[in-house]
Write a protein that holds these residues in place. Sequence first.
Motif, PDB file in Angstrom:
ATOM      1  N   SER A   1      65.018 101.148 -81.952  1.00 51.71           N
ATOM      2  CA  SER A   1      64.322 100.138 -80.926  1.00 51.71           C
ATOM      3  C   SER A   1      62.931  99.603 -81.556  1.00 51.71           C
ATOM      4  CB  SER A   1      63.889 101.195 -79.684  1.00 51.71           C
ATOM      5  OG  SER A   1      62.980 102.073 -80.054  1.00 51.71           O
ATOM      6  N   PHE A   2      62.465  98.750 -80.698  1.00 50.63           N
ATOM      7  CA  PHE A   2      61.244  97.972 -80.998  1.00 50.63           C
ATOM      8  C   PHE A   2      60.811  97.261 -79.830  1.00 50.63           C
ATOM      9  CE2 PHE A   2      58.494  96.624 -84.134  1.00 50.63           C
ATOM     10  CZ  PHE A   2      58.527  94.971 -84.342  1.00 50.63           C
ATOM     11  N   HIS A   3      60.353  98.180 -78.945  1.00 46.23           N
ATOM     12  CA  HIS A   3      59.840  97.620 -77.570  1.00 46.23           C
ATOM     13  C   HIS A   3      58.360  97.123 -77.559  1.00 46.23           C
ATOM     14  CE1 HIS A   3      63.167  99.896 -76.245  1.00 46.23           C
ATOM     15  NE2 HIS A   3      62.667 101.154 -76.283  1.00 46.23           N
ATOM     16  N   LEU A   4      58.165  95.883 -76.899  1.00 45.20           N
ATOM     17  CA  LEU A   4      57.040  95.269 -76.905  1.00 45.20           C
ATOM     18  C   LEU A   4      56.142  95.811 -75.725  1.00 45.20           C
ATOM     19  CD1 LEU A   4      55.530  92.811 -78.192  1.00 45.20           C
ATOM     20  CD2 LEU A   4      56.613  91.477 -76.489  1.00 45.20           C
ATOM     21  N   GLU A   5      54.822  95.972 -75.988  1.00 41.57           N
ATOM     22  CA  GLU A   5      54.054  96.423 -75.148  1.00 41.57           C
ATOM     23  C   GLU A   5      52.607  96.016 -75.041  1.00 41.57           C
ATOM     24  OE1 GLU A   5      55.407 101.181 -74.694  1.00 41.57           O
ATOM     25  OE2 GLU A   5      53.593 100.857 -75.911  1.00 41.57           O
ATOM     26  N   LYS A   6      52.059  95.614 -73.968  1.00 37.76           N
ATOM     27  CA  LYS A   6      50.618  95.110 -73.772  1.00 37.76           C
ATOM     28  C   LYS A   6      50.086  95.803 -72.804  1.00 37.76           C
ATOM     29  CE  LYS A   6      47.712  91.037 -73.860  1.00 37.76           C
ATOM     30  NZ  LYS A   6      47.516  89.549 -73.589  1.00 37.76           N
ATOM     31  N   GLY A   7      48.892  96.248 -72.888  1.00 37.56           N
ATOM     32  CA  GLY A   7      47.991  96.964 -71.927  1.00 37.56           C
ATOM     33  C   GLY A   7      47.694  96.416 -70.387  1.00 37.56           C
ATOM     34  N   SER A   8      47.270  95.156 -71.028  1.00 36.08           N
ATOM     35  CA  SER A   8      46.842  94.157 -69.649  1.00 36.08           C
ATOM     36  C   SER A   8      47.166  92.973 -69.946  1.00 36.08           C
ATOM     37  CB  SER A   8      45.284  94.606 -69.761  1.00 36.08           C
ATOM     38  OG  SER A   8      44.655  93.827 -68.599  1.00 36.08           O
ATOM     39  N   VAL A   9      48.232  92.447 -69.207  1.00 36.87           N
ATOM     40  CA  VAL A   9      48.471  91.088 -69.420  1.00 36.87           C
ATOM     41  C   VAL A   9      47.631  90.004 -68.784  1.00 36.87           C
ATOM     42  CG1 VAL A   9      51.008  91.613 -69.873  1.00 36.87           C
ATOM     43  CG2 VAL A   9      49.948  91.211 -67.347  1.00 36.87           C
ATOM     44  N   GLN A  10      47.713  89.065 -69.198  1.00 44.13           N
ATOM     45  CA  GLN A  10      46.806  87.863 -68.661  1.00 44.13           C
ATOM     46  C   GLN A  10      47.710  86.681 -68.252  1.00 44.13           C
ATOM     47  OE1 GLN A  10      43.516  88.433 -68.503  1.00 44.13           O
ATOM     48  NE2 GLN A  10      44.175  90.111 -69.241  1.00 44.13           N
ATOM     49  N   VAL A  11      47.446  85.784 -67.451  1.00 47.50           N
ATOM     50  CA  VAL A  11      48.316  84.734 -66.973  1.00 47.50           C
ATOM     51  C   VAL A  11      48.689  83.836 -68.246  1.00 47.50           C
ATOM     52  CG1 VAL A  11      48.191  82.529 -65.613  1.00 47.50           C
ATOM     53  CG2 VAL A  11      47.025  84.523 -64.939  1.00 47.50           C
ATOM     54  N   SER A  12      47.931  83.683 -69.106  1.00 43.92           N
ATOM     55  CA  SER A  12      48.301  83.035 -70.458  1.00 43.92           C
ATOM     56  C   SER A  12      49.308  83.599 -71.319  1.00 43.92           C
ATOM     57  CB  SER A  12      46.757  82.722 -71.203  1.00 43.92           C
ATOM     58  OG  SER A  12      46.261  84.034 -71.743  1.00 43.92           O
ATOM     59  N   ASP A  13      49.484  84.941 -70.931  1.00 44.36           N
ATOM     60  CA  ASP A  13      50.946  85.263 -71.738  1.00 44.36           C
ATOM     61  C   ASP A  13      52.113  85.320 -70.949  1.00 44.36           C
ATOM     62  OD1 ASP A  13      48.880  88.671 -71.808  1.00 44.36           O
ATOM     63  OD2 ASP A  13      48.938  87.009 -73.399  1.00 44.36           O
ATOM     64  N   SER A  14      52.262  84.344 -69.865  1.00 49.17           N
ATOM     65  CA  SER A  14      53.561  83.978 -69.363  1.00 49.17           C
ATOM     66  C   SER A  14      54.139  83.037 -70.420  1.00 49.17           C
ATOM     67  CB  SER A  14      52.971  83.058 -68.050  1.00 49.17           C
ATOM     68  OG  SER A  14      52.391  83.574 -67.054  1.00 49.17           O
ATOM     69  N   ALA A  15      55.425  83.628 -70.722  1.00 51.30           N
ATOM     70  CA  ALA A  15      56.249  82.919 -71.899  1.00 51.30           C
ATOM     71  C   ALA A  15      57.542  83.619 -71.862  1.00 51.30           C
ATOM     72  CB  ALA A  15      55.423  82.932 -72.949  1.00 51.30           C
ATOM     73  N   VAL A  16      58.320  83.020 -72.929  1.00 54.52           N
ATOM     74  CA  VAL A  16      59.663  83.756 -73.072  1.00 54.52           C
ATOM     75  C   VAL A  16      59.374  84.498 -74.277  1.00 54.52           C
ATOM     76  CG1 VAL A  16      62.014  83.581 -73.190  1.00 54.52           C
ATOM     77  CG2 VAL A  16      60.981  81.976 -71.925  1.00 54.52           C
ATOM     78  N   TYR A  17      59.826  85.812 -74.353  1.00 51.71           N
ATOM     79  CA  TYR A  17      59.715  86.527 -75.391  1.00 51.71           C
ATOM     80  C   TYR A  17      61.129  86.975 -76.075  1.00 51.71           C
ATOM     81  CZ  TYR A  17      54.856  87.054 -74.117  1.00 51.71           C
ATOM     82  OH  TYR A  17      53.623  86.565 -73.664  1.00 51.71           O
ATOM     83  N   PHE A  18      61.258  86.801 -77.332  1.00 59.25           N
ATOM     84  CA  PHE A  18      62.393  86.983 -78.050  1.00 59.25           C
ATOM     85  C   PHE A  18      62.244  88.114 -78.985  1.00 59.25           C
ATOM     86  CE2 PHE A  18      65.089  83.432 -76.666  1.00 59.25           C
ATOM     87  CZ  PHE A  18      64.054  82.607 -76.190  1.00 59.25           C
ATOM     88  N   CYS A  19      63.154  89.213 -78.948  1.00 61.52           N
ATOM     89  CA  CYS A  19      63.168  90.095 -80.062  1.00 61.52           C
ATOM     90  C   CYS A  19      64.322  89.607 -81.177  1.00 61.52           C
ATOM     91  CB  CYS A  19      63.720  91.459 -79.234  1.00 61.52           C
ATOM     92  SG  CYS A  19      63.448  93.036 -80.535  1.00 61.52           S
ATOM     93  N   ALA A  20      63.933  89.789 -82.278  1.00 63.94           N
ATOM     94  CA  ALA A  20      64.745  89.396 -83.550  1.00 63.94           C
ATOM     95  C   ALA A  20      65.064  90.480 -84.694  1.00 63.94           C
ATOM     96  CB  ALA A  20      64.358  88.084 -83.886  1.00 63.94           C
ATOM     97  N   LEU A  21      66.042  90.354 -85.234  1.00 60.48           N
ATOM     98  CA  LEU A  21      65.990  91.079 -86.376  1.00 60.48           C
ATOM     99  C   LEU A  21      66.463  90.179 -87.822  1.00 60.48           C
ATOM    100  CD1 LEU A  21      69.257  92.231 -87.627  1.00 60.48           C
ATOM    101  CD2 LEU A  21      69.018  93.356 -85.706  1.00 60.48           C
TER     102      LEU A  21
END
Lengths: 114, 114
Positions: free
Chosen positions: A72-92
């Motif tokens: 696994s490679f889970h993405l975490e952030k403790g406190s998100v902001q409006v500017s973090d709105s996006a599409v996130y892609f996991c890749a290998l």
Amino acid sequence: GNSVTQMEGPVTLSEEAFLTINCTYTATGYPSLFWYVQYPGEGLQLLLKATKADDKGSNKGFEATYRKETTSFHLEKGSVQVSDSAVYFCALRARNSGNTPLVFGKGTRLSVIA
Amino acid sequence: GAGVSQSPSNKVTEKGKDVELRCDPISGHTALYWYRQSLGQGLEFLIYFQGNSAPDKSGLPSDRFSAERTGGSVSTLTIQRTQQEDSAVYLCASSAQGGNTEAFFGQGTRLTVV
């Protein structure tokens, strides 16, 4: 073959909420792992990466730890902001002697509301 | 150049026509990749170049799709007899030699077949 599975979106969070986007992978050997982000109207850009087991990648308050035992490679952030709105892609990327293509998950759309 | 450059940024074409999409990678990057991003889908791998040769063409969806790279630099993706299902954003990326290196993406070409 190699593959990446990430949680389905969309994910909607309030500002300052905690974020987790799950990502698991299937690969031969020990691949390098990446999170890419695509902000609205922009191209993909690297967010963070980890190249070996137990490595932690971090950037802009985001973190992900390469867990070999759970693949696994889970993405975490403790406190998100409006500017973090996006599409996130996991890749290998498979670890070969030369370059190999990145294998991507389907992406998770994150919307952060004020 | 400073980044991966793709042209045109947008292309509208009639069904049955041929189109050429161009990618100018980062100077010195030996590897070049083409991906396709359809609405609601992840990134679909099309083809990968190492120098001027294409070790992996496995993602090309049909024989209407072809790509070439000359001089180890610029690449052209050609779609012949376009179909409506070819409508997507076509992304190009390049990377330096080495399995741990990140891939840098262009802004993409949005292709619409009408």
